[in-house]
Design a protein around this motif. Structure first.
Motif, PDB file in Angstrom:
ATOM      1  N   CYS A  10      27.944   0.053  -0.239  1.00 60.25           N
ATOM      2  CA  CYS A  10      27.242  -0.938   0.056  1.00 60.25           C
ATOM      3  C   CYS A  10      25.928  -1.278  -0.735  1.00 60.25           C
ATOM      4  O   CYS A  10      25.592  -2.556  -1.006  1.00 60.25           O
ATOM      5  N   GLN A  11      25.324  -0.270  -1.590  1.00 62.91           N
ATOM      6  CA  GLN A  11      24.218  -0.732  -2.349  1.00 62.91           C
ATOM      7  C   GLN A  11      24.674  -1.303  -3.717  1.00 62.91           C
ATOM      8  O   GLN A  11      23.942  -2.164  -3.977  1.00 62.91           O
ATOM      9  N   ARG A  12      25.899  -1.307  -3.868  1.00 53.82           N
ATOM     10  CA  ARG A  12      26.465  -1.688  -5.172  1.00 53.82           C
ATOM     11  C   ARG A  12      26.566  -3.414  -4.626  1.00 53.82           C
ATOM     12  O   ARG A  12      26.132  -4.270  -5.402  1.00 53.82           O
ATOM     13  N   GLY A  13      27.019  -3.653  -3.493  1.00 55.16           N
ATOM     14  CA  GLY A  13      27.070  -5.059  -3.104  1.00 55.16           C
ATOM     15  C   GLY A  13      25.500  -5.570  -2.957  1.00 55.16           C
ATOM     16  O   GLY A  13      25.250  -6.779  -3.349  1.00 55.16           O
ATOM     17  N   LEU A  14      24.563  -4.918  -2.476  1.00 52.49           N
ATOM     18  CA  LEU A  14      23.198  -5.302  -2.255  1.00 52.49           C
ATOM     19  C   LEU A  14      22.590  -5.509  -3.505  1.00 52.49           C
ATOM     20  O   LEU A  14      21.698  -6.590  -3.863  1.00 52.49           O
ATOM     21  N   ASP A  15      22.765  -4.637  -4.445  1.00 55.19           N
ATOM     22  CA  ASP A  15      22.267  -4.853  -5.854  1.00 55.19           C
ATOM     23  C   ASP A  15      22.781  -6.224  -6.583  1.00 55.19           C
ATOM     24  O   ASP A  15      22.005  -6.721  -7.438  1.00 55.19           O
ATOM     25  N   PRO A  31      24.327   4.241   6.649  1.00 49.15           N
ATOM     26  CA  PRO A  31      22.715   4.519   7.246  1.00 49.15           C
ATOM     27  C   PRO A  31      21.935   3.397   7.469  1.00 49.15           C
ATOM     28  O   PRO A  31      21.946   2.269   6.820  1.00 49.15           O
ATOM     29  N   PRO A  32      21.050   3.357   8.448  1.00 47.90           N
ATOM     30  CA  PRO A  32      20.200   2.574   8.848  1.00 47.90           C
ATOM     31  C   PRO A  32      19.102   2.128   7.886  1.00 47.90           C
ATOM     32  O   PRO A  32      18.515   1.095   7.899  1.00 47.90           O
ATOM     33  N   SER A  33      18.923   2.912   6.873  1.00 47.81           N
ATOM     34  CA  SER A  33      18.054   2.524   5.860  1.00 47.81           C
ATOM     35  C   SER A  33      18.413   1.524   4.816  1.00 47.81           C
ATOM     36  O   SER A  33      17.801   0.797   4.182  1.00 47.81           O
ATOM     37  N   LEU A  34      19.792   1.287   4.887  1.00 52.25           N
ATOM     38  CA  LEU A  34      20.394   0.199   4.099  1.00 52.25           C
ATOM     39  C   LEU A  34      20.335  -1.237   4.888  1.00 52.25           C
ATOM     40  O   LEU A  34      20.821  -1.290   5.989  1.00 52.25           O
ATOM     41  N   PRO A  35      19.749  -2.353   4.110  1.00 49.54           N
ATOM     42  CA  PRO A  35      19.532  -3.765   4.871  1.00 49.54           C
ATOM     43  C   PRO A  35      20.886  -4.317   4.691  1.00 49.54           C
ATOM     44  O   PRO A  35      20.970  -5.364   4.210  1.00 49.54           O
ATOM     45  N   VAL A  36      21.776  -3.730   5.739  1.00 46.44           N
ATOM     46  CA  VAL A  36      23.098  -4.617   5.603  1.00 46.44           C
ATOM     47  C   VAL A  36      23.190  -5.425   7.212  1.00 46.44           C
ATOM     48  O   VAL A  36      22.857  -4.869   8.204  1.00 46.44           O
TER      49      VAL A  36
END
Length: 871
Positions: free
Chosen positions: A45-50, A68-73
């Protein structure tokens, strides 16, 4: 496709393993516990956000959130209980709105099947959704619980997805097993990988791979769908009975009845084997076997022997649970063989083989049909699923016929076994596997197999060919794969070369590398023979002899060449420098001092003696216990094949790959030869390499090949002479001799005419005594071929083997006597007159002056043999 879109998992090591992600990839993650996926989803998910991409999480299951809720997805909450159509429309609407190059994460698909009460509808959902993700050049993670679904779900999912990954957690570590990676390949991609730090490292050891994959039930889905009717009903009934027994709703008598049914269905019809199976195999054991059978039918003698032996050891001592390398073999049922013959027009040809008058007719045509014959698609699909399980691990396809490795019928070397390096694309690996199966099926129609059956009165018996598919035991070193040690072991030692050797302690024929060099006669090499009660004693005397008769070549699987090869030990050591070589070698100080040895790896100036293995590890003690347990359990001597692999911090593991009863005849009561035999009456004397049952018998006929003349023959003539020997031994006579002794130079049964007489075993199977005269080359010694297929043939036929060294003081072969006796060759084979000088057939008595006989007195315990004339 957006030119700047570089999709990834967020884990650089995983991206390297998969050779990167491709826009449109759908990744299916098969898991045991949903928590095992927790480390994989956030980096993705972080890869997509970045990258500034849309990241969407489809939330519909009741397990802990994967993101995790901390990720803005973006979280899309769905309700599968509203029905299939409402659910898929909602998903596809989100896919449509997201545009191209998005990252999607789904909750466990298992929840959908549970809610809809249908694996088939889960399969339909995936077939409709996966192509949609592919078309919009996005990525998607689809988790699904392993072992919870039928082929109605798994088949469409694995066929449609671009990437299928299995996640395992074992002893606190995470392992990843790529089952499918479309349009990408590497030599190690489809191996089990361990996640350490940032890297996914291939697991090189077969024992570790098998241990992890067998730590939970196999997730294969396709086999059961093809076993309709009685087979499935019996397995289902047995499974219900076992479950009921565990819950107290079924009795032990119910379980015993179910066990007897499935044993006769899968294991054997032989009452002796069934008694052992009922004693050592549980209903749960047999149900586990059933889950790994391709097709239906019996699994055959070789498979049964291996499974029984493992069960016997574990029942006798729990420590064998950890000492034995886990096995994860598959079985190709005997019904597949018969169906293949019927479908390829071979059945009526096979029926001719039941008649002693026609059993060799039409072999070439039936073998051609087998080699060229196709398999039904559903069987190929099962083969394909099995190969996906093994990935790129080398496998061996072994014959396991109904009569093989059974009481009294070893069939040693009569049927083929084929190594598959198992490299290349899935299609290539499947093609190689199908060729291996056809090769073994065709070997049932070989002349040597049929003559063996005819000789033992087995032509009319049901002899179906099952197959045993085993992971090759060993480790990968660069592009080479092999075990550290392998060999054959007998619970009773038939070769006693010293008074300190106890025959009842057993023996081992040991090699470095694959065990093929232990079971096949190697004309150009030697093995280590170990008496288990005196492992430090050797037949050789002095280090010069040890060097001369040590193993020099090693059989390995070359993963680049995709085949079994033999290589020089010194070359292998130089290439594989992290081998635990000190366990197996002793330094050769004379070689190390030579100028050409400078710069070589340390092991390259050593020779294979196995001294440290035999003296400083529990290997000898373990092998003695193993053989003792199996002999006691079988109620007779046994013959086993094994491998051994050693690990720096974890000791070692044995892999028992075969076990069968050893048909060693009981020793006769042999009185010592007390009277003096005059020198002129002594015909043959030997004091070493005498193997077989002790005996004192009269020899009726000697078939003698003159060493001096044989050595002058061209190679082609040596083959012709070997065929003539076979004709002589099988000529039809009104009063055939009861006892025949063969005497010839070099090795009987060699594949190299420069080393001896290239006869096949069926050509000499009427002999009672086999004598090898060491008279062809000074550096050639007889092959004490304990454990080889050739030796097992000698044991089964109760043929005495001996070697005579004319250059040794106490050994003697009276060549003048044999070359002056009347020769009956042309009486038996009139066309053989041109061979009468080199091949002599001598019948006793022959002396017109008075009746004589040739007597043979062989004491194998004390390694003495005397063959002499007496009135």
């Amino acid at each position: 496709m957006a030119m700047d879109f570089q999709p990834g998992t967020g884990l650089p090591g995983l991206d390297r393993l998969l050779r990167g992600l491709i826009p449109g990839d759908n990744l299916v993650w098969q898991f045991e516990s949903i928590e095992d996926l927790a480390p994989f989803v956030p980096p993705y998910c972080q890869r997509g956000l970045d990258q500034g991409r849309e990241v969407i999480y489809f939330r519909f299951a009741d397990h802990e959130p994967l993101v995790p809720p901390s990720l803005p997805v973006r979280v899309c909450t769905l309700q599968p209980d509203l029905g299939f159509e409402q659910f898929i429309m909602a998903v596809h609407q989100v896919l449509h709105e997201s545009g191209r190059c998005a990252y999607f994460v789904f909750d466990s698909l298992t929840k959908l099947a549970e809610t809809w009460h249908s694996d088939r509808m889960l399969g339909n959902f995936f077939r409709l959704t996966c192509p949609y993700v592919y078309d919009i050049e996005s990525l998607a993670y689809f988790p699904i619980q392993r072992g919870r679904h039928s082929f109605h779900a798994i088949t469409p999912i694995t066929e449609t997805a671009q990437v299928v990954l299995d996640v395992y957690r074992h002893r606190g570590q995470i392992f990843l097993y790529p089952e499918k990676v479309e349009h990408r390949y590497s030599p190690t991609m489809f191996m089990l990988h361990v996640w350490e730090a940032d890297a996914f490292t291939p697991v090189m050891e077969s024992s570790t791979t098998a241990e992890i994959l067998t730590s939970m039930p196999w997730s294969g889905s396709g086999f059961e769908r093809l076993r309709e009717g009685i087979w499935n009903r019996n397995l289902l009934h047995a499974a219900e009975t076992w479950t009921g027994l565990q819950r107290g709703r079924r009795t032990a008598e119910d379980a015993q009845a179910a066990l007897q049914t499935v044993l006769r269905m899968m294991v054997s019809h032989d009452p002796r084997v069934l008694r052992l199976a009922e004693k050592y195999l549980t209903l749960e054991d047999v149900l586990s076997i059933g889950k790994r059978v391709v097709g239906t039918g019996l699994i055959g003698g070789k498979a049964v022997g291996m499974l029984l032996a493992r069960a016997m050891l574990k029942k006798a001592d729990p420590r064998w649970q950890d000492l034995l390398e886990p096995h994860d073999s598959f079985h190709i049922g005997s019904d597949v063989f018969y169906s293949f013959l019927v479908e390829n027009g071979c059945w009526w040809m096979r029926q001719k083989q039941r008649d002693p008058a026609t059993f060799l007719d039409g072999l070439q045509e039936v073998r051609r049909r087998i080699i060229m014959g196709p398999f039904p698609k559903f069987i190929e699909d099962e083969f394909s699923e099995m190969l996906a399980y093994f990935g790129q691990s080398p496998i061996i396809v072994r014959s396991s016929s109904l009569l093989e490795d059974n009481y009294g019928n070893a069939f040693s070397g009569k049927y083929e076994s084929v190594f598959c390096a198992n490299q290349g694309s899935h299609q290539k690996r499947l093609a190689d596997f199908l060729a291996a199966v056809r090769t073994i099926y065709a070997s049932t129609m070989s002349e040597k197999a049929l003559r063996y059956r005819a000789q033992r009165g087995l032509l009319e018996q049901d002899e179906q060919m099952s197959l045993l598919v085993q992971r090759v035991s060993g480790s990968r070193y660069g592009h080479m794969f092999f075990p550290h040690a392998a060999g054959v072991a007998y619970s009773r030692n038939p070769y006693v070369w010293s008074q300190y050797i106890d025959p009842e302690a057993g023996m081992v024929r040991l090699v470095f590398g694959l065990g093929t060099r232990a079971v096949d006669r190697a004309d150009d090499d030697y093995t280590r023979i170990v008496a288990l009660n005196a492992p430090d004693r050797r037949p050789e005397t002095g280090f010069d002899e040890v060097r001369q008769y040590s193993q020099r070549k090693v059989d390995v699987i070359d993963l680049e060449a995709n085949q079994l090869v033999a290589c020089q030990f010194v070359d292998l050591v130089s290439e594989c420098r992290d081998l635990p070589i000190s366990l197996f070698t002793s330094p050769d100080e004379a070689l190390a001092r030579r100028p050409e040895a400078r710069g070589l790896a340390p092991g390259a100036t050593s020779i294979l003696t196995f001294e440290q293995l035999l003296g400083d590890t529990p290997f000898v003690t373990d092998m003695r216990q193993l053989l003792s347990i199996l002999q006691e359990s079988y109620g007779c001597p046994v013959d086993v094949e094994f491998t051994a692999n050693f690990f720096p911090k974890a000791g070692y593991r044995l892999n028992l790959v075969q076990c069968r009863p050893l048909p060693i005849a009981a020793e006769d009561s042999l009185l010592e030869l007390r009277r003096h035999i005059p020198e002129q009456d002594r015909v043959v004397e030997a004091h070493s390499a005498i193997i077989g049952r002790s005996r004192s018998v009269t020899v009726d006929r000697v078939v003698y090949i003159a060493p001096s003349l044989y050595g002058q023959l061209p190679i082609a003539d040596r083959y012709a002479l070997a065929r003539l020997v076979g004709r002589v031994l099988h000529v039809k006579e009104k009063h055939p001799p009861a006892s025949i002794m063969l005497i010839g130079p070099g090795r009987w049964g060699t594949q190299s005419p420069s080393l001896g007489i290239p006869v096949t075993f069926h050509e000499i199977d009427r002999a009672s005594v086999l004598c090898e005269v060491v008279a062809m080359r000074d550096d050639l010694v007889p092959d004490v071929s304990l454990g080889t297929h050739f030796f097992n043939d000698l044991v089964e036929m109760d043929i005495l083997y001996l070697a005579v060294f004319p250059g040794r003081p106490r050994d003697n072969c009276n060549f003048e006597f044999f070359e002056s006796c009347p020769n009956r060759l042309t009486e038996l084979v009139p066309q053989a007159e041109s061979w009468s000088s080199v091949l002599r057939v001598i019948d006793i008595p022959f002396d017109a002056a008075g009746p004589q006989r040739l007597h043979l007195h062989a004491d194998t315990l004390h390694q003495t043999l005397l063959c002499y004339l007496e009135a």
